[in-house]
Enzyme design. Structure first.
Site, PDB file in Angstrom:
ATOM      1  N   GLU A 167       0.799  -1.220   0.000  1.00  0.00           N
ATOM      2  CA  GLU A 167       0.000   0.000   0.000  1.00  0.00           C
ATOM      3  C   GLU A 167       0.836   1.276   0.000  1.00  0.00           C
ATOM      4  OE1 GLU A 167      -3.132   0.153   2.826  1.00  0.00           O
ATOM      5  OE2 GLU A 167      -3.785  -1.889   2.477  1.00  0.00           O
ATOM      6  N   GLU A 359      -5.300  -8.534   0.944  1.00  0.00           N
ATOM      7  CA  GLU A 359      -5.952  -8.181   2.218  1.00  0.00           C
ATOM      8  C   GLU A 359      -7.407  -7.859   1.953  1.00  0.00           C
ATOM      9  OE1 GLU A 359      -4.377  -4.941   4.570  1.00  0.00           O
ATOM     10  OE2 GLU A 359      -2.330  -5.662   4.280  1.00  0.00           O
TER      11      GLU A 359
HETATM   12  C1  GCO Z   1      -3.772  -1.535   5.478  1.00  0.00           C
HETATM   13  C2  GCO Z   1      -2.679  -2.361   5.964  1.00  0.00           C
HETATM   14  C3  GCO Z   1      -3.019  -3.185   7.158  1.00  0.00           C
HETATM   15  C4  GCO Z   1      -4.169  -2.701   7.994  1.00  0.00           C
HETATM   16  C5  GCO Z   1      -5.479  -3.174   7.459  1.00  0.00           C
HETATM   17  C6  GCO Z   1      -6.673  -2.704   8.235  1.00  0.00           C
HETATM   18  O1  GCO Z   1      -4.480  -1.974   4.577  1.00  0.00           O
HETATM   19  O2  GCO Z   1      -3.962  -0.434   5.976  1.00  0.00           O
HETATM   20  O3  GCO Z   1      -2.104  -3.118   4.984  1.00  0.00           O
HETATM   21  O4  GCO Z   1      -1.824  -3.134   7.850  1.00  0.00           O
HETATM   22  O5  GCO Z   1      -4.047  -3.126   9.297  1.00  0.00           O
HETATM   23  O6  GCO Z   1      -5.638  -2.719   6.162  1.00  0.00           O
HETATM   24  O7  GCO Z   1      -6.742  -1.303   8.251  1.00  0.00           O
END
Ligand code: GCO
Length: 456
Positions: A167, A359
């Site tokens: 990200e 994710e």
């Molecule tokens: C993000 C990160 C994660 C977060 C998850 C929840 O996407 O911000 O990769 O580390 O913890 O997304 O917010």
């Protein structure tokens, strides 16, 4: 449980975590502080003044945590490596003890038949590099390449799935323009510059990975978001949507897959900067061919035109972020599985690559209950979110996106950045007093879905 959507036999089922969110042991075996240790220590930055100092104590409980993954039936585990463990001062001497931890983790995973998906950077930049400007310093492309070479050189004999960055939107615009993440700056131009240097570091690292691991599958994980406007958008609304899309999605899709920034992004930020940070040849480096794309996605973004204040993101003139539509998760995030489907289609079309959902998940105010059969967490909302989003993934596959796997965020509750421990995303519950892990109902359901797809 009525979820019966079926996925291709080769579909990969996983769960994800990140180093600073779970490891703890921040001062052990030679690790030095990262920009997140520093940020957490600054009053008012993280809810409750919490930090990743202990987190899930995964550094000491790694074998049990891998056993838990096996119990869930995971095919793959996505984790990140802490740069400040491997090269504590950012550049220079490699800390063998730090690297050994990841080597043991990889061996333990492989022993259990779980495929490691390694992310090189999930936001814990060594503070020593933060002190030299962090992602604002163009030299970071070389610092990152050096670190990448050290890690892939040590683990590339066993790890094939390599992701450069997690990200980059968060480690640039959220961190340098909006100030919500480390180092907490609020400058529109810094958001653009850091994003550029992240892409440059990524592109510089890709050949380093290929050199050290010739059969690597190289990737980057983005967090694209579907931009939704009003039902009957005016021209001004359409302009606001374009501006939002440029600074949320196009800023990365462009350099990675089209060899250019969106022209509208450059035009709409020309009054802020002459873009001199973009050097000749950079775009070529940034668009190094990849083998797949990681997509993290949780919610869409709603915008409309405003005559009011300029949005703090670069190019934010006339853009207003509007309220998410209910139902919302405990993060206040809109639950919208159709938007998840749409952003997977878009990511597939922009990149032309196989996609992994690296994710996806949701936070809820979990309650742990003790009954005759032990502890349980009846997280019906998380299970419903999981079903809805898996179904959206399958629809994207049916519509032609080559989605090859899904990683639940997260394997276990953990340090949720600026929200500290107040938000629980795990499919496994963590009691932070005892470090006891309890598989939630959503985790059991995920295990059931995985088992139903087992072909071996
Ligand atoms: C993000 C990160 C994660 C977060 C998850 C929840 O996407 O911000 O990769 O580390 O913890 O997304 O917010």
């Amino acid at each position: 449980m009525t979820f019966e959507t079926t996925f291709p036999d080769s579909f990969l089922w996983g769960a994800a975590t990140a180093s600073y969110q779970i490891e703890g042991a921040v001062a052990e075996d030679g690790r030095l502080p990262s920009i997140w240790d520093t940020f957490c220590a600054e009053p008012g930055k993280v809810l409750g003044g919490e930090s990743g100092e202990v987190a899930c104590d995964h550094y000491h409980r790694m074998p049990q945590d891998v056993a838990l993954m096996k119990e869930l039936g995971l095919d793959a585990y996505r984790f990140s490596i802490a740069w400040p463990r491997v090269i504590p001062t950012g550049t220079g001497a490699v800390n063998t003890k730090g690297l050994d931890f990841y080597s043991r983790l990889v061996d333990t995973l492989l022993d259990r038949g779980i495929r490691p998906f390694v992310t090189l950077y999930h936001w814990d930049l060594p503070q020593a590099l933060g002190d030299q400007g962090g992602w604002l310093n163009r030299d970071i492309k070389d610092w990152f390449a050096e670190y990448t070479g050290a890690v892939v050189g040590a683990l590339g004999d066993r790890v094939k799935n390599w992701t450069t960055l997690n990200e980059p939107w968060c480690s640039s615009l959220l961190s340098y323009s909006l100030g919500h993440h480390a180092p907490g700056h609020t400058d529109r131009v810094e958001g653009l510059v850091s994003a550029h240097h992240l892409m440059l570091a990524h592109g510089t690292a890709v050949p380093v990975i290929r050199e050290a691991c010739p059969d690597a599958e190289v990737s980057i994980t983005l967090n694209p978001t579907q931009v939704i406007g009003p039902d009957d958008p005016t021209d001004a609304d359409l302009d606001a949507m374009q501006r939002a899309d440029d600074v949320l999605n196009g800023i990365f899709f462009g350099p990675l897959f089209h060899g250019a920034y969106p022209p509208t992004l450059l035009e709409n930020t020309a009054h802020l900067t002459d873009h001199a940070y973009i050097h000749d040849g950079d775009l070529e480096v940034m668009s190094a061919p990849l083998d797949n794309l990681g997509v993290n996605n949780y919610f869409p973004t709603r915008v409309k035109h405003t005559d009011g204040a300029t949005h703090p993101l670069p190019g934010g003139e006339g853009v207003e972020e509007t309220e998410p539509h209910p139902p919302l998760t405990a993060m206040g995030w809109e639950i919208n599985a159709d938007a998840h489907h749409d952003i997977l289609m878009r990511s597939s079309q922009e990149s032309g690559l196989p996609i992994y959902v690296t994710e996806n998940g949701s936070a809820w105010p979990d309650v742990i209950e003790t009954g005759p059969e032990g502890e349980s967490v009846h997280d019906v909302d998380r299970t419903a979110y999981l079903h809805g989003h898996l179904d959206a993934v399958k629809r994207a596959i049916d519509d032609g996106a080559d989605v090859r796997g899904y990683f639940a965020w997260s394997l276990m509750d953990n340090f949720e950045w600026a929200f500290g421990y107040s938000k629980r995303f795990g499919i496994v519950y963590v009691d932070y007093d005892t470090q006891e892990r309890t598989v939630k109902d959503s985790g059991k359901e995920y295990a059931r879905i995985i088992a139903a797809h087992r072909t071996d």
